[in-house]
Design an enzyme around this catalytic site. Structure first.
Site, PDB file in Angstrom:
ATOM      1  N   LYS A  48       5.443  -3.697  -1.868  1.00  0.00           N
ATOM      2  CA  LYS A  48       4.191  -3.218  -1.557  1.00  0.00           C
ATOM      3  C   LYS A  48       3.223  -4.456  -1.204  1.00  0.00           C
ATOM      4  CE  LYS A  48       2.014   0.700  -3.546  1.00  0.00           C
ATOM      5  NZ  LYS A  48       1.511   1.557  -4.678  1.00  0.00           N
ATOM      6  N   ASP A 142      -2.579   8.160 -13.300  1.00  0.00           N
ATOM      7  CA  ASP A 142      -2.865   9.173 -12.234  1.00  0.00           C
ATOM      8  C   ASP A 142      -1.870  10.139 -11.822  1.00  0.00           C
ATOM      9  OD1 ASP A 142      -4.724   8.362  -9.035  1.00  0.00           O
ATOM     10  OD2 ASP A 142      -4.347  10.018 -10.479  1.00  0.00           O
TER      11      ASP A 142
HETATM   12  C1  MPY Z   1       4.050   5.226   0.247  1.00  0.00           C
HETATM   13  C2  MPY Z   1       3.017   4.189  -0.433  1.00  0.00           C
HETATM   14  C3  MPY Z   1       2.334   4.782  -1.374  1.00  0.00           C
HETATM   15  C4  MPY Z   1       1.108   5.378  -1.520  1.00  0.00           C
HETATM   16  C5  MPY Z   1       0.330   5.639  -2.467  1.00  0.00           C
HETATM   17  C6  MPY Z   1       0.968   5.942  -3.716  1.00  0.00           C
HETATM   18  C7  MPY Z   1       2.264   5.361  -3.910  1.00  0.00           C
HETATM   19  C8  MPY Z   1       3.044   5.610  -5.071  1.00  0.00           C
HETATM   20  C9  MPY Z   1       4.034   6.699  -5.099  1.00  0.00           C
HETATM   21  C10 MPY Z   1       3.021   4.949  -2.648  1.00  0.00           C
HETATM   22  N1  MPY Z   1       4.318   4.656  -2.603  1.00  0.00           N
HETATM   23  C11 MPY Z   1       4.983   3.575  -3.530  1.00  0.00           C
HETATM   24  O1  MPY Z   1       4.080   2.695  -4.013  1.00  0.00           O
HETATM   25  N2  MPY Z   1       6.341   3.625  -3.627  1.00  0.00           N
HETATM   26  C12 MPY Z   1       7.008   2.744  -4.310  1.00  0.00           C
HETATM   27  C13 MPY Z   1       8.262   3.105  -3.936  1.00  0.00           C
HETATM   28  C14 MPY Z   1       8.396   4.069  -2.916  1.00  0.00           C
HETATM   29  C15 MPY Z   1       7.222   4.368  -2.799  1.00  0.00           C
HETATM   30  C16 MPY Z   1       9.899   4.413  -2.952  1.00  0.00           C
HETATM   31  N3  MPY Z   1      10.479   5.342  -2.046  1.00  0.00           N
HETATM   32  C17 MPY Z   1       9.765   6.069  -1.246  1.00  0.00           C
HETATM   33  O2  MPY Z   1       8.540   5.916  -1.051  1.00  0.00           O
HETATM   34  C18 MPY Z   1      10.689   6.834  -0.549  1.00  0.00           C
HETATM   35  C19 MPY Z   1      10.109   7.866   0.340  1.00  0.00           C
HETATM   36  C20 MPY Z   1      10.847   8.689   1.057  1.00  0.00           C
HETATM   37  C21 MPY Z   1      12.292   8.561   0.955  1.00  0.00           C
HETATM   38  N4  MPY Z   1      13.188   9.363   1.680  1.00  0.00           N
HETATM   39  C22 MPY Z   1      14.382   9.617   1.578  1.00  0.00           C
HETATM   40  C23 MPY Z   1      15.120  10.611   1.655  1.00  0.00           C
HETATM   41  N5  MPY Z   1      14.727  11.743   2.763  1.00  0.00           N
HETATM   42  C24 MPY Z   1      15.359  12.960   2.907  1.00  0.00           C
HETATM   43  C25 MPY Z   1      13.381  11.766   2.492  1.00  0.00           C
HETATM   44  C26 MPY Z   1      12.623  10.385   2.619  1.00  0.00           C
HETATM   45  C27 MPY Z   1      12.868   7.812   0.159  1.00  0.00           C
HETATM   46  C28 MPY Z   1      12.051   6.783  -0.565  1.00  0.00           C
HETATM   47  N6  MPY Z   1      10.519   3.642  -3.986  1.00  0.00           N
HETATM   48  N7  MPY Z   1       9.505   2.683  -4.436  1.00  0.00           N
END
Ligand code: MPY
Length: 281
Positions: A48, A142
């Protein structure tokens, strides 16, 4: 990261040179999140990236510091790990556990609503994670579907720093949605641990019906429905009386009357439907 023998790796100084950056996972006000691989161990993480000038601009250094200290100190199977952080001149980098399954919200959108077994399993995981947080005097995670991720086995991970980074796949109403806030929050009264119990009721309803219970056209109407606890259950999809009982015992205006986390874990609907491993195939 854990080393092969599973014991903690020593606190070492990380830098951007240690990581190969992959695709972006989301972006927003303060920065972006990328998949990344630690060059030596090939360990996959989420990186991040937060811009310092954004932090100065919004004066949130201390909030970020507090959130990072909390997140680093929490060790629970249902809370996304913050392994460490580093910074360069203009950015702060958070080294986060990578959740391969993506956002629970994505699963919910795809399937509309979850089975009672899946919903109960996720509510139990959330309850256990919140009980752990409350033991460590951490409240008000949250918890809304946008902040819940799934690991490669489908295990739920609370992934928020109380840090709103907007990502593409988030609901428009996400920014500032009142749907998950307890009456004492929306009425700006002092709130305590029991707000999380309320939110568990909201999430349980949304897992089972696909929409939060007090959803309305406008924020004002949602506000009114929350403070009135204007709760009703759609006829479709069919859900058990126990599920409705649990939701009704959580969505209680008087925060001292909400079912405790311990009582949630012992509730007949949870005992009967939840998979204790947190993984429901
Ligand atoms: C994305 C930035 C954000 C904004 C606001 C809050 C949050 C926390 C959830 C976050 N994320 C964050 O911090 N994140 C920390 C993380 C994280 C996000 C993450 N994985 C993914 O975001 C992700 C998304 C889709 C994915 N797919 C694979 C399978 N496919 C079929 C579909 C797509 C696989 C992984 N692992 N640690």
């Amino acid at each position: 990261m854990e080393t092969q023998k599973g014991q903690e790796s020593p606190k070492r100084e990380w830098s951007l040179r240690d990581f190969e950056i992959g695709k972006p996972l989301g972006k927003g006000k303060f920065g972006r999140v990328y998949v990344a691989r630690e060059a030596k161990s090939k360990y996959i993480v989420a990186l991040k990236v937060i811009f310092k000038e954004q932090i100065e601009k919004y004066k949130i250094q201390h909030q970020l510091r507090r959130e990072m200290e909390i997140q680093t100190s929490l060790r629970h199977p249902n809370i996304l790990r913050l392994y460490g952080w580093f910074h360069d001149d203009e950015r702060i980098f958070l080294i986060l556990e990578y959740a391969h399954g993506g956002e629970l919200y994505g699963l919910l959108r795809k399937t509309n609503y979850l089975s009672e077994k899946q919903a109960a399993t996720y509510i139990l995981s959330l309850t256990q994670a919140l009980a752990y947080c409350h033991e460590k005097n951490v409240i008000h995670r949250d918890i809304k579907p946008e902040n819940l991720l799934l690991d490669h086995e489908g295990r739920l991970k609370i992934a928020d720093f109380g840090w709103s980074v907007q990502s593409r796949s988030k609901r428009q109403t996400m920014c500032g949605t009142l749907d998950y806030l307890a009456p004492e929050m929306v009425e700006n009264r002092p709130h305590d641990y029991a707000v999380d119990n309320w939110t568990l009721g909201i999430l349980c309803y949304e897992f089972l019906y696909g929409i939060p219970p007090f959803e309305a056209e406008s924020q004002t109407d949602t506000f009114k429905r929350i403070i009135k606890v204007d709760l009703s259950f759609p006829s479709e999809p069919q859900t058990s009386a126990e599920a409705k009982h649990l939701i009704t015992r959580l969505l209680v205006k008087d925060s001292s009357k909400r079912l405790s986390l311990q009582r949630i874990m012992e509730h007949p609907w949870i005992v009967k439907n939840a998979d204790p491993s947190g993984i429901c195939k």
